[in-house]
Design an enzyme around this catalytic site. Structure first.
Site, short mmCIF file in Angstrom:
data_model
loop_
_atom_site.label_atom_id
_atom_site.label_comp_id
_atom_site.label_asym_id
_atom_site.label_seq_id
_atom_site.Cartn_x
_atom_site.Cartn_y
_atom_site.Cartn_z
N GLU A 65 48.73 41.46 26.51
CA GLU A 65 49.69 40.06 26.81
C GLU A 65 49.27 39.34 28.23
O GLU A 65 49.27 38.15 28.36
CB GLU A 65 51.18 40.44 26.95
CG GLU A 65 51.59 40.91 25.76
CD GLU A 65 52.96 41.46 25.71
OE1 GLU A 65 53.28 42.44 26.39
OE2 GLU A 65 54.13 40.88 25.18
N GLU A 119 53.54 48.28 20.90
CA GLU A 119 55.04 48.51 21.21
C GLU A 119 55.82 49.15 20.11
O GLU A 119 56.70 49.64 20.24
CB GLU A 119 55.53 47.15 21.83
CG GLU A 119 55.06 46.79 23.16
CD GLU A 119 53.59 46.00 23.08
OE1 GLU A 119 52.94 45.87 22.10
OE2 GLU A 119 53.15 45.49 24.27
C1 3H9 Z 1 54.41 47.52 26.77
O1 3H9 Z 1 53.18 47.09 26.99
C2 3H9 Z 1 55.45 46.63 26.93
C3 3H9 Z 1 55.29 45.22 26.97
O2 3H9 Z 1 54.90 44.30 25.79
C4 3H9 Z 1 56.27 44.33 27.66
C5 3H9 Z 1 56.59 44.96 29.11
C6 3H9 Z 1 57.71 43.66 29.61
N1 3H9 Z 1 52.16 53.91 30.36
O3 3H9 Z 1 46.35 58.95 25.78
P1 3H9 Z 1 45.86 59.37 26.78
C7 3H9 Z 1 48.92 58.12 30.24
S1 3H9 Z 1 54.96 49.15 26.27
C8 3H9 Z 1 52.39 55.08 31.34
O4 3H9 Z 1 45.68 60.88 27.09
P2 3H9 Z 1 43.61 58.00 25.98
C9 3H9 Z 1 49.26 59.05 29.29
O5 3H9 Z 1 50.66 59.72 29.18
C10 3H9 Z 1 53.15 50.03 26.22
N2 3H9 Z 1 51.57 55.90 31.03
O6 3H9 Z 1 44.20 58.85 26.97
C11 3H9 Z 1 48.49 60.20 29.77
O7 3H9 Z 1 49.09 60.88 30.88
P3 3H9 Z 1 48.82 62.29 31.46
C12 3H9 Z 1 52.52 49.73 25.16
C13 3H9 Z 1 50.52 55.73 30.19
O8 3H9 Z 1 42.11 57.69 26.80
C14 3H9 Z 1 47.21 59.39 30.36
O9 3H9 Z 1 47.75 58.24 30.67
N3 3H9 Z 1 51.04 50.34 25.44
C15 3H9 Z 1 50.31 54.59 29.34
O10 3H9 Z 1 43.25 58.98 24.73
C16 3H9 Z 1 45.99 59.24 29.47
O11 3H9 Z 1 46.46 58.79 28.27
C17 3H9 Z 1 51.00 51.70 24.64
O12 3H9 Z 1 52.04 51.78 23.83
C18 3H9 Z 1 51.40 53.71 29.45
N4 3H9 Z 1 51.42 52.78 29.08
O13 3H9 Z 1 44.22 56.83 25.56
C19 3H9 Z 1 49.84 52.29 24.90
N5 3H9 Z 1 49.12 54.94 28.48
O14 3H9 Z 1 47.35 62.45 31.77
C20 3H9 Z 1 50.00 53.58 24.88
C21 3H9 Z 1 48.66 56.00 28.55
O15 3H9 Z 1 49.74 62.53 32.36
N6 3H9 Z 1 48.78 54.35 25.42
N7 3H9 Z 1 49.35 56.78 29.75
O16 3H9 Z 1 49.11 62.94 30.10
C22 3H9 Z 1 47.89 54.82 24.43
O17 3H9 Z 1 47.75 54.34 23.46
C23 3H9 Z 1 46.67 55.47 24.82
O18 3H9 Z 1 47.20 56.47 25.98
C24 3H9 Z 1 45.43 55.04 25.35
C25 3H9 Z 1 44.41 55.84 26.29
C26 3H9 Z 1 44.79 54.07 24.16
C27 3H9 Z 1 45.80 53.75 26.30
#
Ligand code: 3H9
Length: 692
Positions: free
Chosen positions: A105, A125
């Site tokens: 975004e 999301e």
């Molecule tokens: C959003 O964006 C809302 C908006 O539309 C509006 C707002 C107003 N936040 O998965 P990994 C942590 S909602 C906090 O093992 P990878 C994860 O917990 C969000 N922490 O790595 C882990 O921590 P730990 C929409 C996050 O390389 C570490 O990072 N976005 C977040 O295999 C490594 O993660 C999503 O839904 C986060 N957003 O994959 C994306 N993301 O080491 C969610 C990750 O302590 N994330 N962490 O266990 C993913 O899909 C994958 O983490 C990503 C990386 C592809 C980014």
């Protein structure tokens, strides 16, 4: 500590760079710094253009999910993005790796987007029970049109950089460093006006056919029945072409706030962190490396062996299926090829299917297959004598260091490990049926399993697309042990007066796709019966029904009856009569059981058993148990798993009901486990035990 956001000047271009490892999540601190740095750059007379970049592998994983539910500080993301878009100097996003959620975004609020081929774009999301809440539904729809936008937003699926370019999300794809490319590009367009602002674009929303849009949206919604977030996503995309931008944005914001506070979203956020926590196994720190694995032998050409082989092949491993029977091997390979053809017909990549199939071979030469393997997975009948014999042979026929895994669903992994003579190499890898589809992998750590053998099984599971959850040794491990507790209640309720249809209706109301009685008929009543028999256990009603020859769908009769060629369960008065007679024999007076009691007795005893499992250290944390039930047993995702659900209900309520039920039924096992009682009395929760 490095600055979370920094600015560098190259000529008339300011590069504002986010540095918030591991995924550049856009928490409150980052938003505040971004706001400050971008404003300073825009106010600087020497700057004609701004590049928005990020350090590390990923541009951004989106909003910081950990901050949801906490009071918000700093500028909000929608406001920050609106101010970037309104800027009077061009802002160019330099994109790579993950460009997800709020990160995507943010890029949509920039005037131009340059990416390298590593970039992957998603609005995931919806998988957290949300909709994109920082303008994503409004801007993406204007940029690529409602039909393409609704697909991305409702599925949450990522697309690669090439597809993003062809959809018009990205202005330029550059295989060099996207930061450098964006700086050069910013120099080129620094003076170009007007600035392209996505919120002002109308081409793609000018002549939308709402009927065609609804048809497309309905296709994506069909797979998400019962969930609130996907419907909100569709409604918001619809607003983008039916209402002015500001109204659509305000409504998106309202829906986002409402969903963020819902149990459905809280549950899905819990599961996101649960999946990551499960990979952090106590006693297995980052210094423990998995052993190298490329060749895997799977023993047993049954349905389970075939499913396991398919999962491993899709993870890139070379798999040999070993069986004594040539015919069984030929039939299994044909079945596997058929499954790949079927999934290609349903839209999966045919080429990927063929590559995976080419990785699977078969042999009757046991010694050769296991002798060359880095990992052996035994998937034969659930009989201890047979498994011990196989592991005895594996102990001598395999290379030193080969990891030896049993796919047992309940047997004592320590006993099997000892039979091999090298228990450090042995563990359980409990796959779930159908193993090529089901995500759960219970990795069973024996008393003597070497840490690097355990790390190997987890890594192989992860690469093969599974969700590996490490558990300890006990009868049925975590999932089946809790299931057995539920089956005992199910059996008791059948005897006391509930019908299979009443029980199943209550389970469906709870959110299960099928009720447990229909599931038992589908799996075959003889299956559970034989497992119980092998371990000296018995379900009074269900096993008597199995012994009467009613084995479920395959015999046309089980807990229900079935018309030929039809899988729909039909309540059968013969079953009622049969159970009446059993109750008479047992001296039980049958009574109608109220629906809410059925619901409680299907779930609370499982929670109670889980508390015992935690006390014994069989599971490391409650969230591991949630993951097991969500990914292996169809527990409704929106409830977050049994332990999360228990916290939602309130532990004192559960303890009080268990006390009552134990008193009334005289069942010892319904007495609340000490851990459950203690947590309830101290005002604690299972969530507290997750450490997050
Ligand atoms: C959003 O964006 C809302 C908006 O539309 C509006 C707002 C107003 N936040 O998965 P990994 C942590 S909602 C906090 O093992 P990878 C994860 O917990 C969000 N922490 O790595 C882990 O921590 P730990 C929409 C996050 O390389 C570490 O990072 N976005 C977040 O295999 C490594 O993660 C999503 O839904 C986060 N957003 O994959 C994306 N993301 O080491 C969610 C990750 O302590 N994330 N962490 O266990 C993913 O899909 C994958 O983490 C990503 C990386 C592809 C980014």
């Amino acid at each position: 500590m490095a600055e979370p956001v920094s600015t560098e000047r190259i000529g008339n271009v300011a590069i504002v760079e986010i540095d918030n490892p591991p995924v550049n999540a856009l928490g409150s601190l980052i938003r505040q710094h971004l706001e400050d740095h971008v404003r300073a750059a825009l106010e600087d007379d020497g700057v004609d253009a701004v590049v928005l970049a990020a350090r590390g592998k990923h541009f951004s994983g989106g909003a910081d999910i950990r901050e949801f539910g906490q009071p918000s500080t700093g500028p909000d993301l929608p406001g920050l993005i609106a101010r970037l878009e309104a800027a009077d100097k061009p802002i160019v996003a330099a994109l790579k790796g993950t460009v997800f959620g709020g990160g995507f975004e943010l890029a949509l609020g920039c005037h131009y987007r340059i990416a390298d081929s590593s970039a992957r774009f998603a609005l995931p999301e919806v998988r957290l029970g949300l909709l994109p809440g920082a303008g994503g539904t409004q801007r993406l729809t204007r940029l690529i049109g409602p039909e393409a936008a609704v697909k991305l937003i409702v599925t949450g699926e990522p697309i690669d950089a090439r597809e993003a370019l062809s959809l018009g999300i990205v202005d330029r794809l550059d295989d060099g460093d996207p930061r450098e490319a964006a700086i050069a590009f910013a120099g080129e367009i620094a003076k170009t006006r007007p600035l392209p602002r996505v919120s002002e674009m109308t081409d793609r929303i000018a002549a939308v056919d709402p009927v065609a849009f609804d048809a497309v949206a309905e296709r994506f919604l069909a797979a998400n029945r019962g969930l609130t977030a996907p419907r909100a996503c569709v409604a918001s995309v619809r607003n983008a072409f039916t209402r002015p931008f500001a109204e659509g944005l305000a409504e998106e914001r309202r829906m986002f706030a409402e969903l963020r506070g819902s149990d459905e979203s809280r549950a899905q956020r819990h599961l996101f962190f649960a999946e990551r926590a499960a990979l952090k196994v106590p006693g297995l720190d980052a210094t423990v490396k998995p052993r190298p694995v490329q060749k895997i032998a799977v023993i047993g050409a049954g349905t389970m062996g075939g499913g396991i082989a398919m999962s491993l092949a899709s993870g890139g491993y070379d798999v040999t299926i070993v069986d004594q029977s040539d015919d069984a091997l030929t039939a299994r390979l044909q079945a596997i090829a058929g499954l790949y053809r079927k999934s290609a017909a349903r839209g999966a990549s045919a080429a990927e299917g063929e590559t995976a199939l080419a990785r699977i071979s078969s042999t009757t030469d046991f010694a050769a297959a296991v002798g060359g393997a880095d990992l052996v997975i035994e998937a034969v009948f659930e009989r201890m004598d047979l498994k011990k014999q196989i592991f005895g042979e594996l102990g001598t026929l395999t290379k030193p260091g080969t990891v030896l895994a049993t796919n047992t669903s309940s047997l004592d992994v320590n006993e099997i490990a000892e039979a091999s003579g090298r228990p450090g190499d042995v563990l359980g890898m409990h796959f779930f049926s159908p193993a090529n589809v089901m995500k759960l992998l219970e990795v069973v750590r024996g008393d003597k399993t070497d840490p690097d053998a355990l790390a190997t099984a987890i890594e192989v599971g992860r690469r093969s697309g599974k969700i590996p959850v490490t558990v300890g040794v006990c009868f049925g491990f975590v999932g089946n042990r809790m299931m057995a507790a539920r089956t005992r209640q199910l059996d008791a309720m059948l005897l006391e007066g509930a019908s299979p249809a009443e029980i199943d209706a209550e389970a469906r109301r709870f959110g299960n796709a099928m009720g447990p009685c229909a599931v038992s008929d589908l799996a075959g009543l003889d299956v559970g019966y034989l497992v119980r028999k092998e371990s000296g256990r018995r379900a009074y009603v269900i096993d008597a029904i199995a012994e009467s020859g009613r084995h479920g769908q395959k015999t046309g009769k089980g807990l229900y009856r079935y018309d030929p060629g039809d899988r729909r369960p039909i309540p059968d008065p013969e079953v009622d009569t049969f159970i009446d007679a059993l109750a008479l024999q047992a001296g039980v007076t049958r009574r109608p059981i109220p629906d809410d009691e059925i619901g409680e007795r299907l779930v609370y005893p499982m929670i109670n058993e889980a508390a015992r499992i935690l006390e014994e250290g069989i599971a490391a944390r409650p969230s591991d148990i949630d993951l097991i039930w969500i990914s292996g047993y169809g527990f409704p995702r929106t409830k977050g798993g049994p332990m999360f659900h228990a916290d939602t209900i309130g532990l004192p309520t559960i303890v009080a009901r268990l006390d009552e039920l134990a008193e009334r039924t005289g069942s010892e096992e319904l007495h609340p486990a000490p851990l459950l009682r203690r947590l309830a009395e101290q005002g604690g929760s299972f969530g507290d035990m997750n450490g997050s």
